[in-house]
Design an enzyme around this catalytic site. Structure first.
Site, PDB file in Angstrom:
ATOM      1  N   HIS A  72     -14.183   1.745 -23.372  1.00 23.19           N
ATOM      2  CA  HIS A  72     -14.736   1.181 -24.613  1.00 23.19           C
ATOM      3  C   HIS A  72     -13.682   1.253 -25.706  1.00 23.19           C
ATOM      4  O   HIS A  72     -13.138   2.319 -25.971  1.00 23.19           O
ATOM      5  CB  HIS A  72     -16.001   1.945 -25.044  1.00 23.19           C
ATOM      6  CG  HIS A  72     -17.229   1.479 -24.331  1.00 23.19           C
ATOM      7  ND1 HIS A  72     -18.498   1.648 -24.832  1.00 23.19           N
ATOM      8  CD2 HIS A  72     -17.377   0.840 -23.141  1.00 23.19           C
ATOM      9  CE1 HIS A  72     -19.381   1.127 -23.989  1.00 23.19           C
ATOM     10  NE2 HIS A  72     -18.717   0.632 -22.958  1.00 23.19           N
ATOM     11  N   TYR A 202     -24.631   2.686 -33.078  1.00 25.95           N
ATOM     12  CA  TYR A 202     -25.219   3.812 -33.809  1.00 25.95           C
ATOM     13  C   TYR A 202     -25.937   3.209 -35.015  1.00 25.95           C
ATOM     14  O   TYR A 202     -25.307   2.526 -35.817  1.00 25.95           O
ATOM     15  CB  TYR A 202     -24.125   4.765 -34.299  1.00 25.95           C
ATOM     16  CG  TYR A 202     -23.500   5.626 -33.225  1.00 25.95           C
ATOM     17  CD1 TYR A 202     -22.417   5.170 -32.491  1.00 25.95           C
ATOM     18  CD2 TYR A 202     -24.000   6.891 -32.952  1.00 25.95           C
ATOM     19  CE1 TYR A 202     -21.838   5.952 -31.504  1.00 25.95           C
ATOM     20  CE2 TYR A 202     -23.442   7.691 -31.967  1.00 25.95           C
ATOM     21  CZ  TYR A 202     -22.359   7.215 -31.251  1.00 25.95           C
ATOM     22  OH  TYR A 202     -21.807   8.003 -30.272  1.00 25.95           O
ATOM     23  N   PRO A 294     -25.500  15.814 -30.640  1.00 24.74           N
ATOM     24  CA  PRO A 294     -24.873  14.810 -29.753  1.00 24.74           C
ATOM     25  C   PRO A 294     -24.338  13.569 -30.469  1.00 24.74           C
ATOM     26  O   PRO A 294     -23.699  12.732 -29.841  1.00 24.74           O
ATOM     27  CB  PRO A 294     -26.029  14.440 -28.820  1.00 24.74           C
ATOM     28  CG  PRO A 294     -27.263  14.749 -29.591  1.00 24.74           C
ATOM     29  CD  PRO A 294     -26.928  15.929 -30.448  1.00 24.74           C
ATOM     30  N   LYS A 298     -19.393  14.929 -28.737  1.00 24.14           N
ATOM     31  CA  LYS A 298     -18.299  15.907 -28.659  1.00 24.14           C
ATOM     32  C   LYS A 298     -18.570  17.075 -27.721  1.00 24.14           C
ATOM     33  O   LYS A 298     -17.636  17.800 -27.368  1.00 24.14           O
ATOM     34  CB  LYS A 298     -17.994  16.447 -30.070  1.00 24.14           C
ATOM     35  CG  LYS A 298     -17.398  15.404 -30.987  1.00 24.14           C
ATOM     36  CD  LYS A 298     -16.021  15.035 -30.548  1.00 24.14           C
ATOM     37  CE  LYS A 298     -15.479  13.841 -31.279  1.00 24.14           C
ATOM     38  NZ  LYS A 298     -14.933  12.831 -30.352  1.00 24.14           N
ATOM     39  N   TYR A 403     -13.650  10.065 -33.401  1.00 21.45           N
ATOM     40  CA  TYR A 403     -14.507   9.686 -32.276  1.00 21.45           C
ATOM     41  C   TYR A 403     -13.717   9.657 -30.969  1.00 21.45           C
ATOM     42  O   TYR A 403     -14.176  10.154 -29.945  1.00 21.45           O
ATOM     43  CB  TYR A 403     -15.154   8.322 -32.519  1.00 21.45           C
ATOM     44  CG  TYR A 403     -16.335   8.059 -31.612  1.00 21.45           C
ATOM     45  CD1 TYR A 403     -17.634   8.366 -31.997  1.00 21.45           C
ATOM     46  CD2 TYR A 403     -16.136   7.551 -30.332  1.00 21.45           C
ATOM     47  CE1 TYR A 403     -18.720   8.149 -31.143  1.00 21.45           C
ATOM     48  CE2 TYR A 403     -17.199   7.338 -29.471  1.00 21.45           C
ATOM     49  CZ  TYR A 403     -18.495   7.641 -29.882  1.00 21.45           C
ATOM     50  OH  TYR A 403     -19.550   7.439 -29.032  1.00 21.45           O
TER      51      TYR A 403
END
Ligand code: APR
Ligand code: PHB
Length: 412
Positions: A72, A202, A294, A298, A403
């Site tokens: 991704h 998100y 979550p 991580k 991220y």
């Protein structure tokens, strides 16, 4: 029974450590309270940073990940009816993440370490405590088939998760803990339907957070923020899909393919750190030492970075040309350093530096995307912060570099 490194827990931390040491000829024994089937069947997250992917390849357990995992190059953030993309390679000099389930990673490590290389794992053997960790022969006391037994080790790795015994073997006055709980949970569904989008979404919404994730092109994982005391029984599949779609921008919502649940569960959100991560010859790693909500994906990756540092430190003790008993090197501040143990001595501070940065990012990202109260000002502050972050290179870079995973420190 005696071994070089005794490991409590055969989750990703314990298995990855055992496998990396096995490849260097260092003996390990894992003590795991559950059955192999139970451990292999656990449903967990699945976003892997570059650092963890490289460590799995080094452990020669990355072949299926590279074949079946999804690369991704970005994530999407939805808010205020908009969908904003964060381009990872653009903002991190080419870095990406891999979407590949933790369940699959556990399978691959079990196959490589146990089935193919004969690694020793005692399943259904519960460790009850770690004794003598401040001596040269720490012992794992465990129960198996109703009998109490002990495993004598040179070192013990506590990879037994948040509820394990390794951390609990340390007296309270020797350990400091930091904790934050969040006033909500995540209701998650796993379903064999194609994902709504080829990247994660998100979503910040006035009804609460939502996340669109996946395990493959045909299996999806979705989450909606729920009340802390909510129950899975309160939710039909239809109710879940309706609530999810309410929280997504219209063009995303209309693309959601719904289907029956394979699994539905509620996860509480929690931040936790224990310091230090080393007590004599007992080393904590993964969820045994720290927990993150979550939101930032991580948890698994922090377990991997701990194991990166711990495996190198144990290797330096056993293997590296540093085998000369004592190789004195004077340093101004602390006089002489035993090179065999200097990495072991630096494990806790080094691992914790990366842990705290991930704790901070996970807390911040959770605060930005979740509904904490009905205060209209809180909502406007979130929207304006999201608007700023997703419309400035600095903002996008900050999200992207955290991220994809902050770099591991040079540790040698
Ligand atoms: N004796 C033996 N084994 C134990 C004991 C005990 N007393 N207590 C716990 N265990 C085992 C658990 O059954 C589990 O298999 O330790 C293992 C700990 O594994 P995880 O909880 O998966 O922790 P870790 O390996 O550090 O992986 C962290 O997993 O839970 C996710 O989100 C988390 O992604 C993170 C990653
Ligand atoms: C998941 O795929 O389960 C997942 C992905 C990203 C997260 C959390 C969970 O931040």
């Amino acid at each position: 029974m005696r071994t070089q490194v005794g490991i409590i827990g055969s989750g990703p931390s314990g298995l990855l450590l055992a496998r990396l040491l096995q490849l260097q000829g260092i003996d390990t024994v894992i003590v795991e309270s559950r059955s192999r089937e139970y451990v292999a069947g656990r449903i967990r997250a699945g976003v892997i940073e570059q650092g963890m992917a490289d460590l799995l390849r080094e452990a020669r357990a990355g072949e299926r990940m590279d074949r079946e995992g999804l690369i991704h190059e970005g994530i999407n953030i939805a808010f205020d009816g908009r969908l904003e993309r964060i381009d990872f390679p653009k903002h991190t000099n080419g870095k990406v993440v891999m979407v590949y389930g933790q369940t699959e990673i556990t399978h691959d490590l079990m196959k490589a370490h146990i089935d193919e290389a004969g690694g020793i794992v005692y399943y259904e053997a519960s460790a009850v405590r770690v004794d003598d960790y401040d001596t040269k022969s720490p012992r794992i006391i465990y129960e198996r088939n109703g009998q109490q037994k002990e495993l004598v080790c040179d070192f013990v790795a506590g990879c037994d998760g948040f509820h394990g015994v390794a951390r609990r073997s340390i007296p309270n006055n020797k350990i400091t803990t930091f904790e934050r709980t969040y006033p909500f949970g995540w209701l998650g569904i796993l379903s064999d339907v194609p994902p709504v989008k080829d990247e994660l979404i998100y979503a910040n919404h006035e009804r609460g957070f939502a996340l669109c994730s996946m395990r493959s092109h045909t299996r999806s994982r979705y989450y909606v923020q729920c009340e802390i005391d909510d129950k899975v029984e309160n939710w039909t599949d239809d109710a879940f899909w309706e609530e999810l779609c309410r929280r997504l921008p219209p063009d995303a919502a209309e693309n959601v393919t719904t289907g029956p649940r394979l699994e539905m569960s509620i996860t509480p959100l929690h931040s936790f750190v224990a310091e230090p991560m080393r007590f004599g010859r007992l080393f904590l790693a993964g969820d045994a030492a720290h927990i993150v909500p979550p939101t930032g994906a991580k948890g698994l990756n922090l377990a991997a970075s701990d194991i990166y540092y711990l495996s190198r430190a144990l290797l330096a003790y056993y293997k590296d040309k540093r085998s000369s008993p004592v190789d004195k090197r004077s340093t101004p501040q602390s006089g002489s350093v035993d090179k065999r143990t200097d990495l072991l001595d630096r494990y806790s501070e080094t691992a914790l530096r990366r842990v705290w940065k991930a704790i901070r990012f996970s807390w911040w990202y959770t605060s930005l995307l979740h509904k904490f109260d009905d205060d209209p000002l809180s909502r406007r502050l979130q929207i304006s912060e999201l608007d700023y972050l997703t419309s400035s290179d600095a903002g996008r870079t900050m999200i992207a570099e955290n991220y994809v995973g902050l770099p591991y420190e040079k540790f040698e």
